[in-house]
Design an enzyme around this catalytic site. Sequence first.
Site, PDB file in Angstrom:
ATOM      1  N   TYR A  83       0.861  -1.181   0.000  1.00 40.40           N
ATOM      2  CA  TYR A  83       0.000   0.000   0.000  1.00 40.40           C
ATOM      3  C   TYR A  83       0.898   1.231   0.000  1.00 40.40           C
ATOM      4  O   TYR A  83       1.830   1.328   0.805  1.00 40.40           O
ATOM      5  CB  TYR A  83      -0.909  -0.002   1.231  1.00 40.40           C
ATOM      6  CG  TYR A  83      -2.152   0.844   1.101  1.00 40.40           C
ATOM      7  CD1 TYR A  83      -3.160   0.480   0.220  1.00 40.40           C
ATOM      8  CD2 TYR A  83      -2.319   1.998   1.856  1.00 40.40           C
ATOM      9  CE1 TYR A  83      -4.313   1.244   0.100  1.00 40.40           C
ATOM     10  CE2 TYR A  83      -3.463   2.768   1.745  1.00 40.40           C
ATOM     11  CZ  TYR A  83      -4.459   2.380   0.860  1.00 40.40           C
ATOM     12  OH  TYR A  83      -5.598   3.156   0.741  1.00 40.40           O
ATOM     13  N   SER A 191     -19.356  -5.514   0.532  1.00 40.85           N
ATOM     14  CA  SER A 191     -18.267  -4.872   1.266  1.00 40.85           C
ATOM     15  C   SER A 191     -18.815  -3.709   2.080  1.00 40.85           C
ATOM     16  O   SER A 191     -19.964  -3.275   1.889  1.00 40.85           O
ATOM     17  CB  SER A 191     -17.204  -4.365   0.290  1.00 40.85           C
ATOM     18  OG  SER A 191     -17.717  -3.289  -0.493  1.00 40.85           O
ATOM     19  N   ARG A 213     -20.256 -12.328  -4.796  1.00 45.55           N
ATOM     20  CA  ARG A 213     -19.814 -13.704  -5.032  1.00 45.55           C
ATOM     21  C   ARG A 213     -20.886 -14.700  -4.576  1.00 45.55           C
ATOM     22  O   ARG A 213     -21.615 -14.439  -3.622  1.00 45.55           O
ATOM     23  CB  ARG A 213     -18.529 -13.996  -4.255  1.00 45.55           C
ATOM     24  CG  ARG A 213     -17.282 -13.360  -4.797  1.00 45.55           C
ATOM     25  CD  ARG A 213     -16.064 -13.818  -4.015  1.00 45.55           C
ATOM     26  NE  ARG A 213     -16.117 -13.422  -2.608  1.00 45.55           N
ATOM     27  CZ  ARG A 213     -16.375 -14.243  -1.605  1.00 45.55           C
ATOM     28  NH1 ARG A 213     -16.627 -15.529  -1.845  1.00 45.55           N
ATOM     29  NH2 ARG A 213     -16.385 -13.800  -0.365  1.00 45.55           N
ATOM     30  N   ARG A 215     -22.059 -17.971  -2.579  1.00 46.26           N
ATOM     31  CA  ARG A 215     -21.604 -18.463  -1.275  1.00 46.26           C
ATOM     32  C   ARG A 215     -22.715 -19.298  -0.660  1.00 46.26           C
ATOM     33  O   ARG A 215     -23.871 -19.235  -1.083  1.00 46.26           O
ATOM     34  CB  ARG A 215     -21.256 -17.285  -0.366  1.00 46.26           C
ATOM     35  CG  ARG A 215     -22.443 -16.400  -0.027  1.00 46.26           C
ATOM     36  CD  ARG A 215     -21.993 -15.055   0.501  1.00 46.26           C
ATOM     37  NE  ARG A 215     -21.359 -14.280  -0.552  1.00 46.26           N
ATOM     38  CZ  ARG A 215     -20.407 -13.367  -0.319  1.00 46.26           C
ATOM     39  NH1 ARG A 215     -19.990 -13.145   0.910  1.00 46.26           N
ATOM     40  NH2 ARG A 215     -19.884 -12.693  -1.314  1.00 46.26           N
ATOM     41  N   GLY A 286     -10.731  -0.270  -5.695  1.00 40.97           N
ATOM     42  CA  GLY A 286     -10.116  -1.452  -5.127  1.00 40.97           C
ATOM     43  C   GLY A 286      -9.904  -2.502  -6.203  1.00 40.97           C
ATOM     44  O   GLY A 286     -10.362  -2.352  -7.338  1.00 40.97           O
ATOM     45  N   LYS A 373     -16.627  -7.191   9.758  1.00 41.28           N
ATOM     46  CA  LYS A 373     -15.675  -6.153  10.119  1.00 41.28           C
ATOM     47  C   LYS A 373     -15.188  -6.430  11.538  1.00 41.28           C
ATOM     48  O   LYS A 373     -15.971  -6.631  12.448  1.00 41.28           O
ATOM     49  CB  LYS A 373     -16.337  -4.780  10.068  1.00 41.28           C
ATOM     50  CG  LYS A 373     -15.469  -3.627  10.515  1.00 41.28           C
ATOM     51  CD  LYS A 373     -14.347  -3.349   9.555  1.00 41.28           C
ATOM     52  CE  LYS A 373     -14.849  -2.786   8.266  1.00 41.28           C
ATOM     53  NZ  LYS A 373     -13.757  -2.482   7.320  1.00 41.28           N
TER      54      LYS A 373
END
Length: 378
Positions: A83, A191, A213, A215, A286, A373
Site C-alpha cells: 500500500y 463490502s 460472489r 456463497r 479497489g 468487520k
Amino acid sequence: MLRQCFARSGRVSSVAIRATSFSTSASLYADRAVVYATTGNPAEVLQIRTYNPHPPPPPGSVNIRFCLAPINPSDINLIQGVYPVQPAQLQLPGEQLFVGGNEGVAEVIEVGSDVHGLQKGDKVIVAKQQFGTWSSSRVICSEDVIKLPPTGLSEVNAATITVNPPTAYNMLHDFVKLRTDDWVLQNGANSAVGQAVIQIAARKGIKTINFVRNRPDLDKLMTSLTELGATHVFTYDALADKSLGKQIKQWTSASPIRLMLNCVGGRDTSAMTRYLGEDAHLVSYGAMSKQPLSLSTSNFIFKNLTAHGFWQSRWYKQHTRQEREDLIRTLTDFELKEPEHEILDLSNETSDEAATRKLRDTFTKMERGFGKKVLLKL
C-alpha cells in the site's frame, strides 16, 4: 512515553512516535499498541507491546484513549507492504517499529493548555491519515482531531466513519450528477463501501444493481442487502445469462446507467461494463480479485466511457478541514446501519504474548474469509 505530537507553534513537527518503558506483561496502568518491525503476513509479523501511561499533554495537545479501531483491507495491505503510504513509526532504544491502524473513535481523557473547543469526555476521530490508531491511547495535537456530535452515531459507526462511508458518498457525488430514479451499478456490494453505497443511494432515491460472489449463505446475504435498500442483487454467475442484459436494459431504459463502482477488477468487472449506457463513468477504488481490469476499446469509442480511480486518502489531502467536518456531519445524518462486525477485545489479556496470539489467530481467520468487520479494543 508514547507520543505523536511535538508542539511547534501549535503544529505537528514529526510523525514519529517515541516510547520508553515497554514490557511483556500488562499492568493495570499500562497501555498497548499493535506493532510490527517488518512488512509481511499480519498473522506472522504483528505483535502487541505494552507501554506506560502518558504524562499530561503539552500545550495545544490532548491525550486520547481509543475506544474502537477497525481493521480495514488497506490496513492489511499496508502491513503486507503493498500500500503506497508510510505507516506511523514507533521508535524504541535500538529499534524502530510501526503502528497499525488508520481510523477509530477515541475519547479525550486529558486536555493541555491552549486547547479550545475540546474537553475531557468528548468523542473524537483523527483528522490525519495513518496515525496508528491500533493503540490504546495517544497524544495528539488538538488540530488533528475532529469532535463528533454527542448523539447520532453508535460507537461502531463512529469508529468506521472516516474510510468506507466517505468513499461511498464521494463516489456517488464526485463523478456523475445523479438524480432520483437514476441507476448505479456496483460489484463487491457486500463490502463495507458497497453497503454504504446501497444505503446512501436509497436515501436519495437512486436505484442500485449489485453483484456479489456466490456463497453458501447467499439467500441471507441477498435479503440483508435488499433490506439495506438494494434494488437488485445478483451473483457474478448471472453475467453468463444473456437474458439478464435484456432485463437490465428494460429496467434502465428511461435512465441508462451512468455510474459503475468497482472494487474487484478482473473479467467479471469487464463483463459488467456492457450494461452501461453512453457517457458513463467507471470508478475503481479497489482490486480484491488481484486481477487486471481489461476494458473493451469499443466502450471508449462508441459509448464514450470514462474510467477513473478513487482514493479517499487523496480526497482528504485535497480538501480542507472544514470540508472534512461537513462530510462527517452529512454522513452522521444518514444514520447508516452498523456494518456486521465482531469486537476483538484484547484489553483483558494478562500478557502481551497472550494478546499477540489472539490477534494473530484473528488475522488467520480473516485470511480464510471471515466476512465481518473486526474492530480492536486495546
